[in-house]
Scaffold this motif. Structure first.
Motif, mmCIF file in Angstrom:
data_model
loop_
_atom_site.group_PDB
_atom_site.id
_atom_site.type_symbol
_atom_site.label_atom_id
_atom_site.label_comp_id
_atom_site.label_asym_id
_atom_site.label_seq_id
_atom_site.Cartn_x
_atom_site.Cartn_y
_atom_site.Cartn_z
ATOM 1 N N LEU A 7 0.847 -1.190 0.000
ATOM 2 C CA LEU A 7 0.000 0.000 0.000
ATOM 3 C C LEU A 7 0.883 1.241 0.000
ATOM 4 N N ASN A 8 0.601 2.145 -0.902
ATOM 5 C CA ASN A 8 1.417 3.340 -1.073
ATOM 6 C C ASN A 8 1.020 4.418 -0.062
ATOM 7 N N ILE A 9 1.255 4.113 1.200
ATOM 8 C CA ILE A 9 0.959 5.074 2.265
ATOM 9 C C ILE A 9 2.107 5.086 3.261
ATOM 10 N N GLY A 10 2.321 6.202 3.904
ATOM 11 C CA GLY A 10 3.250 6.362 5.020
ATOM 12 C C GLY A 10 4.433 5.426 4.993
ATOM 13 N N GLY A 11 4.408 4.474 5.915
ATOM 14 C CA GLY A 11 5.553 3.577 6.108
ATOM 15 C C GLY A 11 5.580 2.373 5.206
ATOM 16 N N GLY A 12 4.777 2.346 4.154
ATOM 17 C CA GLY A 12 4.822 1.234 3.208
ATOM 18 C C GLY A 12 4.274 -0.061 3.769
ATOM 19 N N TYR A 13 3.003 -0.053 4.122
ATOM 20 C CA TYR A 13 2.368 -1.228 4.721
ATOM 21 C C TYR A 13 2.002 -2.259 3.657
ATOM 22 N N LYS A 14 1.922 -3.512 4.091
ATOM 23 C CA LYS A 14 1.603 -4.596 3.167
ATOM 24 C C LYS A 14 0.387 -5.391 3.644
ATOM 25 N N ILE A 15 -0.453 -5.787 2.678
ATOM 26 C CA ILE A 15 -1.508 -6.763 2.932
ATOM 27 C C ILE A 15 -0.920 -8.122 2.590
ATOM 28 N N LEU A 16 -0.778 -8.978 3.595
ATOM 29 C CA LEU A 16 -0.105 -10.264 3.403
ATOM 30 C C LEU A 16 -1.061 -11.360 2.931
ATOM 31 N N ARG A 17 -2.242 -11.407 3.540
ATOM 32 C CA ARG A 17 -3.265 -12.377 3.174
ATOM 33 C C ARG A 17 -4.624 -11.745 3.400
ATOM 34 N N TRP A 18 -5.621 -12.190 2.654
ATOM 35 C CA TRP A 18 -6.936 -11.589 2.789
ATOM 36 C C TRP A 18 -8.006 -12.518 2.223
ATOM 37 N N LEU A 19 -9.224 -12.341 2.731
ATOM 38 C CA LEU A 19 -10.378 -13.034 2.162
ATOM 39 C C LEU A 19 -11.164 -12.014 1.362
ATOM 40 N N PRO A 20 -11.247 -12.179 0.042
ATOM 41 C CA PRO A 20 -11.916 -11.173 -0.791
ATOM 42 C C PRO A 20 -13.429 -11.214 -0.606
ATOM 43 N N PRO A 21 -14.146 -10.196 -1.119
ATOM 44 C CA PRO A 21 -15.612 -10.202 -1.035
ATOM 45 C C PRO A 21 -16.180 -11.489 -1.620
ATOM 46 N N GLY A 22 -17.199 -12.026 -0.950
ATOM 47 C CA GLY A 22 -17.813 -13.279 -1.384
ATOM 48 C C GLY A 22 -18.967 -13.610 -0.468
ATOM 49 N N PRO A 23 -19.422 -14.858 -0.474
ATOM 50 C CA PRO A 23 -20.582 -15.227 0.345
ATOM 51 C C PRO A 23 -20.336 -15.008 1.838
ATOM 52 N N TYR A 24 -21.418 -14.783 2.559
ATOM 53 C CA TYR A 24 -21.381 -14.708 4.026
ATOM 54 C C TYR A 24 -20.932 -16.052 4.605
ATOM 55 N N THR A 25 -21.398 -17.131 4.000
ATOM 56 C CA THR A 25 -21.203 -18.477 4.536
ATOM 57 C C THR A 25 -19.799 -18.994 4.263
ATOM 58 N N ARG A 26 -19.247 -19.731 5.236
ATOM 59 C CA ARG A 26 -17.954 -20.384 5.072
ATOM 60 C C ARG A 26 -18.165 -21.838 4.641
ATOM 61 N N PHE A 27 -17.209 -22.360 3.880
ATOM 62 C CA PHE A 27 -17.297 -23.730 3.391
ATOM 63 C C PHE A 27 -16.056 -24.519 3.778
ATOM 64 N N ILE A 28 -16.300 -25.707 4.329
ATOM 65 C CA ILE A 28 -15.236 -26.594 4.781
ATOM 66 C C ILE A 28 -15.293 -27.860 3.940
ATOM 67 N N GLY A 29 -14.179 -28.220 3.355
ATOM 68 C CA GLY A 29 -14.128 -29.408 2.508
ATOM 69 C C GLY A 29 -13.218 -30.464 3.104
ATOM 70 N N THR A 30 -13.670 -31.709 3.113
ATOM 71 C CA THR A 30 -12.865 -32.822 3.622
ATOM 72 C C THR A 30 -11.924 -33.311 2.525
ATOM 73 N N LEU A 31 -10.650 -33.412 2.858
ATOM 74 C CA LEU A 31 -9.648 -33.887 1.908
ATOM 75 C C LEU A 31 -9.039 -35.190 2.415
ATOM 76 N N VAL A 32 -8.756 -36.095 1.501
ATOM 77 C CA VAL A 32 -8.191 -37.404 1.856
ATOM 78 C C VAL A 32 -6.690 -37.390 1.597
ATOM 79 N N PRO A 33 -5.868 -37.525 2.646
ATOM 80 C CA PRO A 33 -4.418 -37.583 2.437
ATOM 81 C C PRO A 33 -4.044 -38.714 1.477
ATOM 82 N N GLY A 34 -3.217 -38.381 0.519
ATOM 83 C CA GLY A 34 -2.810 -39.375 -0.473
ATOM 84 C C GLY A 34 -3.640 -39.321 -1.736
ATOM 85 N N ASN A 35 -4.862 -38.787 -1.640
ATOM 86 C CA ASN A 35 -5.734 -38.691 -2.806
ATOM 87 C C ASN A 35 -5.917 -37.261 -3.300
#
Length: 534
Positions: A7-35
């Motif tokens: 961000l081009n302000i003052g001390g040169g701050y950075k956004i490292l990670r963020w969740l962009p605009p999207g649904p209100y609801t969160r989604f959790i997905g099950t993943l199978v190790p190895g697959n």
């Protein structure tokens, strides 16, 4: 590929990670190790998955654990590529009963007999061996007692196969009649329907899973969330927290959530909801515990308590069951999904819908489409207004109680923050703000905004990785991790402007409301609420 944003302000701050605009609801997905390949993880995350769940009921050997390490590394790599969060949830085995792993396939025929034996052995169409909780020795006695009152049914794989106990003999096993047959798959769960068995609340396998998580580096290098299976009450929650504290510092603890899926947990649901970072309604095992006719009522009670305490509620198991054997949710799936969102659920967790579907990415896309449609319904917004009014009344009653007792509400940590957030939410929505932007140290401001059922995006800015992942649990919250928080007021407001405009939560000519709350006003009170016209 996406990189951190300067961000081009003052001390040169950075956004490292963020969740962009999207649904209100969160989604959790099950993943199978190895697959789960890197491409699948990337595609699911792009489609809308916020948190990846790994089910430790299937992590039994060193080879399984090695696959988990590889999968966690893959998830971290995809997250780093995109700078958009993918939380990782460790779902414990808990004191569960499961069919032993075996080679081949066994078809159980309706009307036939089957003997179930705790322990190890060769599974056949006549005899099946099961895994029981470590240290539990009273299965035969407790089932005999339960059978004397009413017939006991056994449900396998969330009821796809149903048995009725005919006789119990410790020397030969549990003799059953097959009521509903099907293909018996190894390592699938088994429930004794509506039976309250006195199994250990926390098992050796659960503690081993926590050990493994800390060996991987704890919160910062591996898992962020711990879903505690078959939680019986606050005692089990506190025991697991104390165990984690003995393994590492507070900063390395996983955010601990409870799965309510058996009768003791149902009886103690309020203390469980109030004492957890999140709760999961595990509909498959809960169905076996209370019956299909009681499931909806219990689910609604848990969601109601979640609203009262500001605890995120995750609805899990079979939400989109039609996608397991087909390519689209059934009508009943869609109603089940929407009812959860109308009730204020924060997240939906998919298991077999991801691991067994022919097209798991389409399942995730369908979930996002369903969420957007439901979230835009004016009647849902009316429901949220009622939920907020109820939360505010409870908040005011707490304050009145302190005054009646002669105590100062300001001496209570977090009560001032709750007051600040509720007031800011009301002002923001009345004045037409497009977002509420709390600056938070530990995520509590986001919890109170969630408790207040905000109808505008809540963009939580933090320099704490722990707070960042905590915010990811809350529906309607959009966490933003920056490299540091300005100490200068003018630079702070420039940071807020830079975040909301760069990430497209607001644009020129619009208003956003901003809050800053220190977590303990007895030490240093800097609670503040204001607004910015962009």
């Amino acid at each position: 590929m996406t990189s951190p944003i300067s961000l081009n302000i003052g001390g040169g701050y950075k956004i490292l990670r963020w969740l962009p605009p999207g649904p209100y609801t969160r989604f959790i997905g099950t993943l199978v190790p190895g697959n789960a390949t890197k491409e699948l993880v990337r595609s699911l995350a792009t489609a809308g998955m916020h948190i990846a769940r790994i089910n430790f009921s299937h992590v039994l050997t060193d080879q399984d654990r090695a696959k988990v390490v590889n999968l966690v590394q893959t998830i971290k790599e995809v997250e780093a590529e995109r700078c958009i969060p993918i939380g990782i949830m460790l779902d414990t085995q808990g004191p569960e009963f499961r069919i032993r792993r075996y080679e081949g396939n066994v078809e159980l025929k309706e009307g036939g007999n089957l003997v179930i034996v705790p322990g190890e052995g060769a599974t056949s169409a006549e005899k099946v061996y099961i895994r029981i909780p470590h240290g539990y020795t009273k299965l035969y006695d407790e089932l005999t007692s339960q059978s004397s009152l009413a017939p006991v049914h056994i449900l396998i794989e969330d009821g796809k196969i149903e048995l009725e106990i005919l006789s119990i003999n410790p020397e030969h096993g549990i003799v059953c009649k097959v009521i509903r047959g099907g293909l018996l798959i190894g390592n699938k769960g088994l429930n004794f329907a509506k039976c309250a068995l006195n199994v250990p609340a926390v098992t050796v396998a659960d503690l081993s899973s926590v050990d493994f998580a800390f060996e991987m580096g704890g919160f910062s290098r591996g898992f962020q969330y711990l879903a505690q299976s078959f939680t019986t009450g606050i005692g089990a929650i506190n025991f697991m927290r104390d165990y984690m504290l003995a393994k590492g510092t507070e900063d390395q603890l996983l955010y601990q959530g409870a799965k309510i899926e058996e009768l003791f947990g149902v009886r103690n649901m309020e203390e469980i909801v109030s004492g957890s970072y999140f709760v999961m309604v595990a509909q498959g095992d809960l169905d076996a515990a209370v019956g299909a006719d009681g499931l909806a009522a219990v689910r609604r009670r848990i969601m109601s308590l979640g609203r009262i305490y500001g605890t995120p509620v995750i609805i899990a198991t079979g939400v989109f069951e039609g996608t397991i054997n087909g390519f689209r949710p059934s009508r009943s799936d869609s109603v089940n999904f929407a009812d959860a969102l109308y009730g204020g659920a924060s997240a939906i967790m998919f298991s077999g819908e991801i691991t067994s579907s022919a097209d798991p990415v389409s399942v995730m896309r369908s979930a996002v489409a369903h969420a957007k449609s439901t979230e835009e319904d004016p009647f849902r917004l009316q429901d949220f207004a009622r939920y907020r009014e109820a939360a505010q009344q409870l908040h005011l009653e707490r304050i009145r109680e302190f005054h009646r007792s002669g105590k100062s509400p300001q001496a209570v940590p977090h009560l001032s923050t709750e007051e600040l957030i509720f007031a800011a939410l009301g002002s923001a929505e009345r004045m037409g703000s497009v977002a509420l932007v709390p600056c938070t140290i530990n995520g509590n401001s986001i919890r109170f905004a969630h408790k207040g059922f905000s109808t505008i995006p809540v963009v939580g800015i933090t320099a704490s990785e722990r707070a960042f992942y905590r915010m990811l649990l809350y529906g309607g919250a959009y966490p933003v991790l920056v490299d540091r928080i300005p100490q200068d007021a003018s630079e702070f407001f420039e940071l807020v402007k830079g975040v909301v405009t760069t990430l497209k939560f607001a644009e020129a000519g619009q208003r956003v409301d901003v809050t800053v709350a220190y977590p303990d006003p007895t030490k240093f009170d800097v609670n503040m609420s204001t607004f910015i016209n962009l």
